[in-house]
Design an enzyme around this catalytic site. Structure first.
Site, PDB file in Angstrom:
ATOM      1  CE1 TYR A 142     -38.080 -46.373 -22.743  1.00 37.05           C
ATOM      2  CE2 TYR A 142     -38.223 -48.084 -24.413  1.00 37.05           C
ATOM      3  CZ  TYR A 142     -38.809 -47.330 -23.428  1.00 37.05           C
ATOM      4  OH  TYR A 142     -40.136 -47.522 -23.118  1.00 37.05           O
ATOM      5  CE  LYS A 170     -40.241 -44.055 -24.601  1.00 43.50           C
ATOM      6  NZ  LYS A 170     -40.891 -45.160 -25.341  1.00 43.50           N
TER       7      LYS A 170
END
Length: 297
Positions: A142, A170
């Site tokens: 992330y 992400k």
């Protein structure tokens, strides 16, 4: 027109960064979480991300995180991938959460860059490798430097892509050229973490998105990808434009997405230090939401 064959979507295309419902008194509401998860799956979400930023992970206990995972898994079964947010500023705690999530039966881990301490890239790489080595689960990195203060630099991503269990990113780096280069140079599955970039990232090879707005508009967001995959890029652009007013209010109005999503859902309060949306903000959100529903029918 589809995403490149070399970039499989390990957790599906249309993922929701799910809120964590609470009761009026502020306790975890696993039954409400299960109902919301079932609704999202029925409305086109391929996968669910639990205990992320939108899920208020900084203010939920380890016990609550496990109860949430188990409640959602029991409801959606094995057909819907579940990704658990486990990252944080402490590598040891992140590893413990990763192992706990694995025991709860999740399909993958979302691991945010360690925040606050602003570690150098070698330490960031070591952190991700330690967590990826701690379980047998696939890992989604992330990258959200606006919150963590530290970016996962492209060179670091290239090295981490060699790890057999680091399979996805992400992406909230707001660097479309840099993301396109990494997509082209690795087999990492890129997921847009910023709704305004869902379509642009998809067009350059991302495999989908992880969305807060999907808590309230899952069909409308998925329709953009469906149109693009059908080869109708003009329709994809039109549908994408319809989502922009709600996205701006939910994600760029000065209120966290958790707050705005809960203002539109009967999901209980947010936990402090977050505060609920005010009346004017809630009314504006509802107006934009209804307009999107009407325009997309």
């Amino acid at each position: 027109m589809t995403t490149p064959a070399t970039h499989a979507a390990p957790f599906g295309r249309a993922l929701c960064a799910m809120i964590t419902p609470f009761t009026a008194s502020g306790a975890l509401d696993p039954d409400a979480a299960a109902r919301h998860a079932a609704t999202l799956a029925a409305d086109g979400c391929d996968g669910l991300v639990l205990s992320g930023t939108t899920g208020e992970s900084p203010t939920t206990t380890d016990t609550e995180k496990t109860a949430l995972l188990r409640a959602v898994r029991a409801t959606v079964g094995d057909a819907v991938p579940i990704v658990a947010g486990v990252g944080g500023p402490d590598t040891r705690q992140a590893i413990a959460l990763a192992r706990q999530a694995e025991r709860a039966g999740v399909d993958g881990l979302l691991v945010v860059t360690p925040y606050y301490s602003k570690p150098p890239q070698a330490a960031v790489e070591a952190y991700f490798r330690s967590i990826a080595d701690a379980t047998g689960l696939p890992v989604m990195l992330y990258d959200i430097p606006g919150r963590t203060g530290t970016r996962i630099e492209p060179e670091t991503l290239l090295r981490l892509a060699e790890h057999p269990r680091i399979v996805a990113v992400k992406d909230c780096a707001y660097d479309l050229p840099g993301s396109a280069k990494t997509i082209g140079a690795t087999s990492l599955a890129y997921y847009s973490g910023c709704e305004e970039l869902n379509l642009p990232l998809y067009a350059v090879g991302a495999v989908g998105y992880v969305s807060t707005v999907a808590n309230v508009a899952p069909r409308q967001l998925r329709a953009v990808l469906d149109a693009f995959d059908a080869g109708d890029t003009a329709e994809a652009a039109r549908l994408n434009r319809l989502t922009i007013p709600l996205t701006e209010l939910m994600m760029a109005s000065g209120l966290p997405g958790t707050v705005t999503a809960k203002a539109l859902l009967d999901a209980g309060p947010v936990r402090e230090p977050l505060q609920p949306a005010g009346r004017a903000a809630a009314d504006g959100l509802r107006k934009a939401y209804e307009e999107l529903r009407e325009a997309s029918e």
